[in-house]
Design a protein around this motif. Structure first.
Motif, PDB file in Angstrom:
ATOM      1  N   VAL A 135       0.845  -1.204   0.000  1.00  0.00           N
ATOM      2  CA  VAL A 135       0.000   0.000   0.000  1.00  0.00           C
ATOM      3  C   VAL A 135       0.878   1.252   0.000  1.00  0.00           C
ATOM      4  CG1 VAL A 135      -0.416   0.386   2.496  1.00  0.00           C
ATOM      5  CG2 VAL A 135      -2.196   0.889   0.862  1.00  0.00           C
ATOM      6  N   CYS A 136       1.995   1.187   0.724  1.00  0.00           N
ATOM      7  CA  CYS A 136       2.893   2.345   0.792  1.00  0.00           C
ATOM      8  C   CYS A 136       3.549   2.589  -0.573  1.00  0.00           C
ATOM      9  CB  CYS A 136       3.938   2.104   1.877  1.00  0.00           C
ATOM     10  SG  CYS A 136       4.910   3.561   2.243  1.00  0.00           S
ATOM     11  N   VAL A 140       0.174   4.842  -1.895  1.00  0.00           N
ATOM     12  CA  VAL A 140       0.695   6.128  -1.394  1.00  0.00           C
ATOM     13  C   VAL A 140       1.870   6.592  -2.255  1.00  0.00           C
ATOM     14  CG1 VAL A 140       1.464   7.354   0.682  1.00  0.00           C
ATOM     15  CG2 VAL A 140       0.030   5.334   0.927  1.00  0.00           C
ATOM     16  N   VAL A 142       5.198   6.222  -1.711  1.00  0.00           N
ATOM     17  CA  VAL A 142       6.390   6.800  -1.074  1.00  0.00           C
ATOM     18  C   VAL A 142       7.424   5.744  -0.683  1.00  0.00           C
ATOM     19  CG1 VAL A 142       5.180   8.846  -0.203  1.00  0.00           C
ATOM     20  CG2 VAL A 142       5.444   6.867   1.280  1.00  0.00           C
ATOM     21  N   ALA A 144       8.071   3.981   2.039  1.00  0.00           N
ATOM     22  CA  ALA A 144       8.777   4.313   3.282  1.00  0.00           C
ATOM     23  C   ALA A 144       9.153   3.081   4.094  1.00  0.00           C
ATOM     24  CB  ALA A 144       7.898   5.233   4.133  1.00  0.00           C
ATOM     25  N   ILE A 145       8.533   1.959   3.805  1.00  0.00           N
ATOM     26  CA  ILE A 145       8.817   0.745   4.582  1.00  0.00           C
ATOM     27  C   ILE A 145       9.162  -0.418   3.649  1.00  0.00           C
ATOM     28  CG2 ILE A 145       7.523   1.217   6.720  1.00  0.00           C
ATOM     29  CD1 ILE A 145       5.103  -0.135   5.480  1.00  0.00           C
ATOM     30  N   CYS A 167       8.251   8.733   5.143  1.00  0.00           N
ATOM     31  CA  CYS A 167       6.902   8.462   5.674  1.00  0.00           C
ATOM     32  C   CYS A 167       6.155   9.772   5.898  1.00  0.00           C
ATOM     33  CB  CYS A 167       7.019   7.682   6.983  1.00  0.00           C
ATOM     34  SG  CYS A 167       5.423   7.348   7.744  1.00  0.00           S
ATOM     35  N   ILE A 168       4.916   9.814   5.435  1.00  0.00           N
ATOM     36  CA  ILE A 168       4.098  11.021   5.579  1.00  0.00           C
ATOM     37  C   ILE A 168       3.021  10.843   6.660  1.00  0.00           C
ATOM     38  CG2 ILE A 168       4.500  11.883   3.233  1.00  0.00           C
ATOM     39  CD1 ILE A 168       1.738  10.614   2.481  1.00  0.00           C
ATOM     40  N   GLY A 169       3.062   9.699   7.336  1.00  0.00           N
ATOM     41  CA  GLY A 169       2.148   9.488   8.460  1.00  0.00           C
ATOM     42  C   GLY A 169       0.696   9.300   8.066  1.00  0.00           C
ATOM     43  N   CYS A 170       0.471   8.831   6.837  1.00  0.00           N
ATOM     44  CA  CYS A 170      -0.916   8.723   6.373  1.00  0.00           C
ATOM     45  C   CYS A 170      -1.693   7.606   7.073  1.00  0.00           C
ATOM     46  CB  CYS A 170      -0.938   8.491   4.866  1.00  0.00           C
ATOM     47  SG  CYS A 170      -0.229   6.895   4.387  1.00  0.00           S
ATOM     48  N   GLY A 171      -0.975   6.599   7.558  1.00  0.00           N
ATOM     49  CA  GLY A 171      -1.638   5.508   8.285  1.00  0.00           C
ATOM     50  C   GLY A 171      -2.213   4.414   7.398  1.00  0.00           C
ATOM     51  N   ALA A 172      -1.988   4.497   6.088  1.00  0.00           N
ATOM     52  CA  ALA A 172      -2.553   3.478   5.190  1.00  0.00           C
ATOM     53  C   ALA A 172      -2.027   2.088   5.529  1.00  0.00           C
ATOM     54  CB  ALA A 172      -2.230   3.826   3.741  1.00  0.00           C
ATOM     55  N   CYS A 173      -0.765   2.022   5.919  1.00  0.00           N
ATOM     56  CA  CYS A 173      -0.169   0.711   6.257  1.00  0.00           C
ATOM     57  C   CYS A 173      -0.856   0.109   7.474  1.00  0.00           C
ATOM     58  CB  CYS A 173       1.331   0.857   6.486  1.00  0.00           C
ATOM     59  SG  CYS A 173       1.750   2.168   7.644  1.00  0.00           S
ATOM     60  N   ILE A 195       3.571   7.012  14.352  1.00  0.00           N
ATOM     61  CA  ILE A 195       3.595   5.746  13.603  1.00  0.00           C
ATOM     62  C   ILE A 195       5.036   5.492  13.162  1.00  0.00           C
ATOM     63  CG2 ILE A 195       2.922   6.863  11.398  1.00  0.00           C
ATOM     64  CD1 ILE A 195       1.315   4.194  10.835  1.00  0.00           C
ATOM     65  N   TRP A 196       5.467   4.257  13.208  1.00  0.00           N
ATOM     66  CA  TRP A 196       6.844   3.878  12.882  1.00  0.00           C
ATOM     67  C   TRP A 196       7.849   4.773  13.617  1.00  0.00           C
ATOM     68  CZ3 TRP A 196       6.951  -0.721  11.012  1.00  0.00           C
ATOM     69  CH2 TRP A 196       5.989  -1.165  10.111  1.00  0.00           C
TER      70      TRP A 196
HETATM   71  S1  SF4 Z   1       2.166   5.815   7.324  1.00  0.00           S
HETATM   72 FE1  SF4 Z   1       2.620   3.808   6.413  1.00  0.00          FE
HETATM   73  S2  SF4 Z   1       1.686   3.870   4.336  1.00  0.00           S
HETATM   74 FE2  SF4 Z   1       1.783   5.988   5.087  1.00  0.00          FE
HETATM   75  S3  SF4 Z   1       3.733   6.745   4.302  1.00  0.00           S
HETATM   76 FE3  SF4 Z   1       4.188   5.977   6.373  1.00  0.00          FE
HETATM   77  S4  SF4 Z   1       4.827   3.859   6.053  1.00  0.00           S
HETATM   78 FE4  SF4 Z   1       3.840   4.504   4.144  1.00  0.00          FE
END
Ligand code: SF4
Length: 239
Positions: A135-136, A140, A142, A144-145, A167-173, A195-196
Motif C-alpha cells: 500500500v505504501c 501512497v 512513497v 517508506a517501509i 513516511c508522511i504518516g498517512c496511516g494506510a499501512c 507511527i513507525w
Molecule cells: S504511514 Fe505507512 S503507508 Fe503511510 S507513508 Fe508511512 S509507512 Fe507509508
C-alpha cells in the motif's frame, strides 16, 4: 465467462479472475489474511488454500492467485483443505500468539491456543503478508517501509529501524494490516500522531477544528496534485 464448480455449486466467473474472487462473488467464504482487492496479490498467508480437481488429479492451490478454469472443481472445505488451514493457523499462532484475528480464525477450525511450535514473541503480530509495504509503494507511492533480513529474522519496518524521512504518516499501512501489528497512536488532543516511531503534527480543519491529517501528508498531496495547500486545510466532511 468461465463455468466451474465451487463446493458443489455451479458458478460463473470472469476469465482471468481468481478462485477467491469467484467464491466471494457467489457468497462462498474462504478465509484470508493477506488479500486486499486494491493491492498486488502475494498469496503470502496461504490461509485461502483450497483443493482443486482437474480430471482425476487433485491438489491444493492458493485461491487468491489461482485463476479460474473451465470445468474446474473446487472444494473449500475438504479434509485436506482443513488440515492445511489448521497447519497455517498453528504457524501463524506461533508467530503472533496475541493476534485477536488469528486466534478467532484458529478457534473456528479447532486449533487450540497452545500451538505445536515455539512462540516467537519478538515478531509482534506481523505475518509478513506484504500488504503494508504494497500500500505504501503502490497506493501512497512513497515506499517508506520494506523488509529487512531474511528467513526467520525477516521483519517489516523503516530502513535501519529509524524514523523514515519518506513516511508522511498517512496511516494506510496500519489500515491494511490484517493483524493490528502496525501501531498508529494519536494523542488525546488529536494534535499528534505517532507511527513507525515518528511523531507527526496534525492539522486542524479550518472549518470544524478537528485534527484530521498530518502536515506532511497534506504537503505531499499538494505537491502531487498541484492543489494549493491552503485548500487542503479543510477535512473531507467540511469540503
Ligand atoms: S504511514 Fe505507512 S503507508 Fe503511510 S507513508 Fe508511512 S509507512 Fe507509508
Amino acid at each position: 465467462m468461465v463455468n466451474l464448480t465451487i463446493d458443489k455449486k455451479k458458478v460463473q466467473a470472469e476469465e482471468g479472475s481468481t478462485i477467491l474472487k469467484a467464491a466471494q462473488s457467489n457468497g462462498i467464504e474462504i478465509p484470508t489474511l493477506c488479500y486486499h482487492d486494491e493491492l498486488t496479490t502475494s498469496g503470502a498467508c496461504r490461509l485461502c488454500s483450497v483443493e482443486i480437481k482437474k480430471g482425476e488429479r487433485t491438489r491444493i492451490v492458493t485461491s487468491c492467485i489461482y485463476q479460474v478454469e473451465k470445468g474446474l472443481i473446487v472444494n473449500t472445505q475438504s479434509e485436506r483443505v482443513m488440515n492445511v488451514r489448521r497447519l497455517v493457523l498453528q504457524l501463524l499462532m506461533a508467530r503472533c500468539p496475541e493476534s485477536e484475528i488469528i486466534r478467532e480464525l484458529a478457534e473456528k477450525v479447532g486449533v487450540k491456543p497452545q500451538p505445536r511450535f515455539k512462540p516467537d514473541e519478538d515478531k509482534g503480530e506481523c505475518i509478513l503478508c506484504r500488504q503494508c509495504v504494497e500500500v505504501c509503494e503502490e497506493v501512497v507511492e512513497v515506499s517508506a517501509i520494506g523488509f529487512s533480513y531474511r528467513g526467520a529474522d525477516k521483519a517489516v519496518g523503516t530502513p535501519f529501524v529509524e524514523p523514515s524521512r519518506a513516511c508522511i504518516g498517512c496511516g494506510a499501512c496500519a489500515y491494511v494490516c490484517p493483524t493490528g501489528h502496525i501501531k498508529m497512536e494519536e494523542s488525546d488532543s488529536g494534535k499528534e500522531r505517532v507511527i513507525w516511531d515518528k511523531t507527526f503534527k496534525m492539522v486542524a480543519c479550518k472549518v470544524c477544528g478537528r485534527y484530521f491529517a498530518p502536515q506532511e501528508q497534506l504537503e505531499y498531496i499538494g505537491k502531487k496534485t498541484g492543489v494549493p495547500l491552503s485548500k487542503l486545510y479543510t477535512c473531507v466532511n467540511c469540503r
